[in-house]
Design a protein around this motif. Structure first.
Motif, PDB file in Angstrom:
ATOM      1  N   SER A  22       0.830  -1.205   0.000  1.00  0.00           N
ATOM      2  CA  SER A  22       0.000   0.000   0.000  1.00  0.00           C
ATOM      3  C   SER A  22       0.863   1.255   0.000  1.00  0.00           C
ATOM      4  O   SER A  22       0.528   2.245  -0.652  1.00  0.00           O
ATOM      5  CB  SER A  22      -0.943   0.000   1.207  1.00  0.00           C
ATOM      6  N   ALA A  23       1.991   1.198   0.721  1.00  0.00           N
ATOM      7  CA  ALA A  23       2.904   2.345   0.710  1.00  0.00           C
ATOM      8  C   ALA A  23       3.450   2.579  -0.696  1.00  0.00           C
ATOM      9  O   ALA A  23       3.594   3.718  -1.143  1.00  0.00           O
ATOM     10  CB  ALA A  23       4.048   2.115   1.692  1.00  0.00           C
ATOM     11  N   ASP A  24       3.731   1.484  -1.409  1.00  0.00           N
ATOM     12  CA  ASP A  24       4.226   1.604  -2.777  1.00  0.00           C
ATOM     13  C   ASP A  24       3.145   2.158  -3.702  1.00  0.00           C
ATOM     14  O   ASP A  24       3.444   2.880  -4.659  1.00  0.00           O
ATOM     15  CB  ASP A  24       4.691   0.233  -3.281  1.00  0.00           C
ATOM     16  N   ARG A  25       1.901   1.858  -3.415  1.00  0.00           N
ATOM     17  CA  ARG A  25       0.806   2.398  -4.235  1.00  0.00           C
ATOM     18  C   ARG A  25       0.690   3.910  -4.016  1.00  0.00           C
ATOM     19  O   ARG A  25       0.418   4.659  -4.955  1.00  0.00           O
ATOM     20  CB  ARG A  25      -0.515   1.705  -3.877  1.00  0.00           C
ATOM     21  N   GLN A  26       0.909   4.335  -2.772  1.00  0.00           N
ATOM     22  CA  GLN A  26       0.857   5.763  -2.471  1.00  0.00           C
ATOM     23  C   GLN A  26       2.046   6.511  -3.079  1.00  0.00           C
ATOM     24  O   GLN A  26       1.922   7.663  -3.486  1.00  0.00           O
ATOM     25  CB  GLN A  26       0.849   5.977  -0.950  1.00  0.00           C
ATOM     26  N   ARG A  27       3.169   5.825  -3.137  1.00  0.00           N
ATOM     27  CA  ARG A  27       4.384   6.440  -3.674  1.00  0.00           C
ATOM     28  C   ARG A  27       5.044   5.431  -4.625  1.00  0.00           C
ATOM     29  O   ARG A  27       5.920   4.672  -4.211  1.00  0.00           O
ATOM     30  CB  ARG A  27       5.331   6.828  -2.543  1.00  0.00           C
ATOM     31  N   PRO A  28       4.611   5.402  -5.871  1.00  0.00           N
ATOM     32  CA  PRO A  28       5.117   4.413  -6.825  1.00  0.00           C
ATOM     33  C   PRO A  28       6.649   4.399  -6.888  1.00  0.00           C
ATOM     34  O   PRO A  28       7.284   5.456  -6.959  1.00  0.00           O
ATOM     35  CB  PRO A  28       4.502   4.858  -8.150  1.00  0.00           C
ATOM     36  N   GLY A  29       7.192   3.195  -6.818  1.00  0.00           N
ATOM     37  CA  GLY A  29       8.644   3.047  -6.815  1.00  0.00           C
ATOM     38  C   GLY A  29       9.241   2.976  -5.421  1.00  0.00           C
ATOM     39  O   GLY A  29      10.455   2.782  -5.270  1.00  0.00           O
ATOM     40  N   PHE A  30       8.407   3.118  -4.391  1.00  0.00           N
ATOM     41  CA  PHE A  30       8.878   3.091  -3.004  1.00  0.00           C
ATOM     42  C   PHE A  30       9.683   1.828  -2.696  1.00  0.00           C
ATOM     43  O   PHE A  30      10.706   1.870  -2.014  1.00  0.00           O
ATOM     44  CB  PHE A  30       7.687   3.209  -2.045  1.00  0.00           C
ATOM     45  N   LEU A  31       9.220   0.683  -3.202  1.00  0.00           N
ATOM     46  CA  LEU A  31       9.869  -0.585  -2.870  1.00  0.00           C
ATOM     47  C   LEU A  31      11.067  -0.907  -3.768  1.00  0.00           C
ATOM     48  O   LEU A  31      11.820  -1.838  -3.475  1.00  0.00           O
ATOM     49  CB  LEU A  31       8.860  -1.731  -2.940  1.00  0.00           C
ATOM     50  N   LYS A  32      11.231  -0.167  -4.814  1.00  0.00           N
ATOM     51  CA  LYS A  32      12.299  -0.475  -5.769  1.00  0.00           C
ATOM     52  C   LYS A  32      13.669  -0.395  -5.091  1.00  0.00           C
ATOM     53  O   LYS A  32      14.052   0.635  -4.540  1.00  0.00           O
ATOM     54  CB  LYS A  32      12.239   0.479  -6.955  1.00  0.00           C
ATOM     55  N   GLY A  33      14.392  -1.516  -5.098  1.00  0.00           N
ATOM     56  CA  GLY A  33      15.715  -1.564  -4.504  1.00  0.00           C
ATOM     57  C   GLY A  33      15.751  -1.803  -3.009  1.00  0.00           C
ATOM     58  O   GLY A  33      16.835  -1.964  -2.429  1.00  0.00           O
ATOM     59  N   LYS A  34      14.579  -1.840  -2.348  1.00  0.00           N
ATOM     60  CA  LYS A  34      14.550  -2.096  -0.910  1.00  0.00           C
ATOM     61  C   LYS A  34      14.937  -3.555  -0.641  1.00  0.00           C
ATOM     62  O   LYS A  34      14.478  -4.466  -1.330  1.00  0.00           O
ATOM     63  CB  LYS A  34      13.152  -1.826  -0.342  1.00  0.00           C
ATOM     64  N   ILE A  35      15.753  -3.761   0.373  1.00  0.00           N
ATOM     65  CA  ILE A  35      16.116  -5.114   0.795  1.00  0.00           C
ATOM     66  C   ILE A  35      15.235  -5.491   1.981  1.00  0.00           C
ATOM     67  O   ILE A  35      15.289  -4.849   3.037  1.00  0.00           O
ATOM     68  CB  ILE A  35      17.597  -5.195   1.177  1.00  0.00           C
ATOM     69  N   ILE A  36      14.405  -6.497   1.784  1.00  0.00           N
ATOM     70  CA  ILE A  36      13.453  -6.871   2.822  1.00  0.00           C
ATOM     71  C   ILE A  36      13.370  -8.394   2.936  1.00  0.00           C
ATOM     72  O   ILE A  36      13.897  -9.132   2.102  1.00  0.00           O
ATOM     73  CB  ILE A  36      12.040  -6.302   2.542  1.00  0.00           C
ATOM     74  N   SER A  37      12.702  -8.833   3.983  1.00  0.00           N
ATOM     75  CA  SER A  37      12.365 -10.244   4.121  1.00  0.00           C
ATOM     76  C   SER A  37      10.856 -10.350   4.315  1.00  0.00           C
ATOM     77  O   SER A  37      10.195  -9.379   4.692  1.00  0.00           O
ATOM     78  CB  SER A  37      13.105 -10.877   5.307  1.00  0.00           C
ATOM     79  N   ALA A  38      10.319 -11.532   4.039  1.00  0.00           N
ATOM     80  CA  ALA A  38       8.886 -11.773   4.172  1.00  0.00           C
ATOM     81  C   ALA A  38       8.661 -13.277   4.054  1.00  0.00           C
ATOM     82  O   ALA A  38       9.573 -14.023   3.684  1.00  0.00           O
ATOM     83  CB  ALA A  38       8.107 -11.026   3.090  1.00  0.00           C
ATOM     84  N   PHE A  39       7.444 -13.703   4.341  1.00  0.00           N
ATOM     85  CA  PHE A  39       7.106 -15.125   4.216  1.00  0.00           C
ATOM     86  C   PHE A  39       7.369 -15.563   2.781  1.00  0.00           C
ATOM     87  O   PHE A  39       6.875 -14.966   1.838  1.00  0.00           O
ATOM     88  CB  PHE A  39       5.634 -15.333   4.576  1.00  0.00           C
ATOM     89  N   SER A  40       8.169 -16.597   2.629  1.00  0.00           N
ATOM     90  CA  SER A  40       8.649 -16.975   1.300  1.00  0.00           C
ATOM     91  C   SER A  40       7.638 -17.818   0.529  1.00  0.00           C
ATOM     92  O   SER A  40       6.736 -18.435   1.107  1.00  0.00           O
ATOM     93  CB  SER A  40       9.958 -17.753   1.427  1.00  0.00           C
ATOM     94  N   ASN A  41       7.806 -17.844  -0.785  1.00  0.00           N
ATOM     95  CA  ASN A  41       6.964 -18.707  -1.617  1.00  0.00           C
ATOM     96  C   ASN A  41       7.095 -20.160  -1.198  1.00  0.00           C
ATOM     97  O   ASN A  41       6.107 -20.912  -1.185  1.00  0.00           O
ATOM     98  CB  ASN A  41       7.360 -18.565  -3.087  1.00  0.00           C
ATOM     99  N   THR A  42       8.305 -20.582  -0.862  1.00  0.00           N
ATOM    100  CA  THR A  42       8.525 -21.961  -0.423  1.00  0.00           C
ATOM    101  C   THR A  42       7.747 -22.260   0.844  1.00  0.00           C
ATOM    102  O   THR A  42       7.083 -23.308   0.964  1.00  0.00           O
ATOM    103  CB  THR A  42      10.024 -22.206  -0.169  1.00  0.00           C
ATOM    104  N   GLU A  43       7.784 -21.335   1.795  1.00  0.00           N
ATOM    105  CA  GLU A  43       7.040 -21.534   3.052  1.00  0.00           C
ATOM    106  C   GLU A  43       5.536 -21.562   2.798  1.00  0.00           C
ATOM    107  O   GLU A  43       4.815 -22.378   3.392  1.00  0.00           O
ATOM    108  CB  GLU A  43       7.415 -20.427   4.041  1.00  0.00           C
ATOM    109  N   GLU A  44       5.056 -20.706   1.896  1.00  0.00           N
ATOM    110  CA  GLU A  44       3.635 -20.687   1.581  1.00  0.00           C
ATOM    111  C   GLU A  44       3.199 -22.044   1.030  1.00  0.00           C
ATOM    112  O   GLU A  44       2.121 -22.560   1.371  1.00  0.00           O
ATOM    113  CB  GLU A  44       3.346 -19.579   0.568  1.00  0.00           C
ATOM    114  N   THR A  45       4.036 -22.616   0.182  1.00  0.00           N
ATOM    115  CA  THR A  45       3.727 -23.935  -0.375  1.00  0.00           C
ATOM    116  C   THR A  45       3.755 -25.008   0.707  1.00  0.00           C
ATOM    117  O   THR A  45       2.873 -25.879   0.768  1.00  0.00           O
ATOM    118  CB  THR A  45       4.739 -24.290  -1.484  1.00  0.00           C
ATOM    119  N   LEU A  46       4.750 -24.941   1.583  1.00  0.00           N
ATOM    120  CA  LEU A  46       4.905 -25.964   2.610  1.00  0.00           C
ATOM    121  C   LEU A  46       3.781 -25.935   3.642  1.00  0.00           C
ATOM    122  O   LEU A  46       3.433 -26.977   4.205  1.00  0.00           O
ATOM    123  CB  LEU A  46       6.266 -25.805   3.304  1.00  0.00           C
ATOM    124  N   VAL A  47       3.201 -24.771   3.915  1.00  0.00           N
ATOM    125  CA  VAL A  47       2.082 -24.719   4.868  1.00  0.00           C
ATOM    126  C   VAL A  47       0.752 -25.037   4.188  1.00  0.00           C
ATOM    127  O   VAL A  47      -0.288 -25.081   4.841  1.00  0.00           O
ATOM    128  CB  VAL A  47       1.984 -23.356   5.598  1.00  0.00           C
TER     129      VAL A  47
END
Length: 228
Positions: free
Chosen positions: A142-167
């Motif tokens: 939502s922050a990126d929607r308010q300010r397009p490009g906000f997430l570009k280049g940000k280094i972050i972590s989050a629930f991974s695709n692999t974890e989503e599949t495993l659960v």
């Protein structure tokens, strides 16, 4: 006394299933008690106010943490959780930092919530840290929607695709969070082994990968606030 704002999901439904979601309880209680024990004042908000839904899986015996047990005996914490304030009625200037717990709920409501997106940008623009864990980083969409490009280049972590599949919930969500964040330009880093703790810090932005990362993400936020 430093003041921490915790933003909780109000969303409980999943797609293509009768199963429910909401706040992953340990992702609230682990950080909550890190903040309380550090002497901080914690305020809880959610998009709809009142008691947020709790993911029933997070209350199963195998997922109970020490902080969960502490919470069950803490009437003040349970009252605060059942009476969250409305998200659209808080302002960043009243707090020193904001923390977004996960559970699957945020990928529906907080990812779309304009008030939340603006709030995140207000914190960061004021030089105040923002932290999120597991599916909590969906609020960054939502922050990126308010300010397009906000997430570009940000280094972050989050629930991974692999974890989503495993659960077993990859078919019950509207999108895979890791994929969505990467599509918006973020560099998502995760632990080499699924479900191990992993926290990333990029300036004032702190993100954790999964439930086991909730306490460490809160500690990283405290370290940032304390200047250590």
């Amino acid at each position: 006394m430093k003041k921490i704002l915790m933003v909780l999901t109000s969303h409980s439904g999943m797609e293509n299933t009768d199963g429910k979601t909401g706040v992953w309880l340990g992702e609230f209680t682990d950080p909550y008690y890190e903040f309380i024990d550090a002497g901080y004042q914690v305020t809880l908000v959610s998009p709809k106010g009142g008691r947020p839904p709790v993911d029933p899986v997070s209350e199963l015996t195998e997922n109970i943490t020490g902080s969960n047990r502490r919470y069950q005996d803490d009437e003040a914490a349970k009252t605060a959780f059942s009476q969250t304030h409305l998200l659209n009625q808080v302002k960043s200037e009243d707090f020193d930092a904001v923390f977004y717990p996960g559970g699957h709920g945020p990928i529906w409501d907080l990812a779309q919530d304009n008030n939340s997106g603006i709030l995140i940008l207000d914190f960061l623009d004021a030089g105040k840290p923002v932290a999120a864990v597991c599916h909590g980083p969906a609020a960054l969409i939502s922050a990126d929607r308010q300010r397009p490009g906000f997430l570009k280049g940000k280094i972050i972590s989050a629930f991974s695709n692999t974890e989503e599949t495993l659960v077993g919930r990859s078919g019950n969500v509207p999108y895979l969070l890791q994929t969505k964040l990467e599509e918006l330009g973020a560099e998502v880093k995760t632990a080499l082994v699924p479900f191990l703790s992993h926290v990333e810090k990029d300036g004032l932005l702190i993100t954790g990968q999964n439930p086991l990362s909730a306490g460490p993400a809160a500690k990283a936020l405290i370290d940032l606030l304390e200047g250590s």
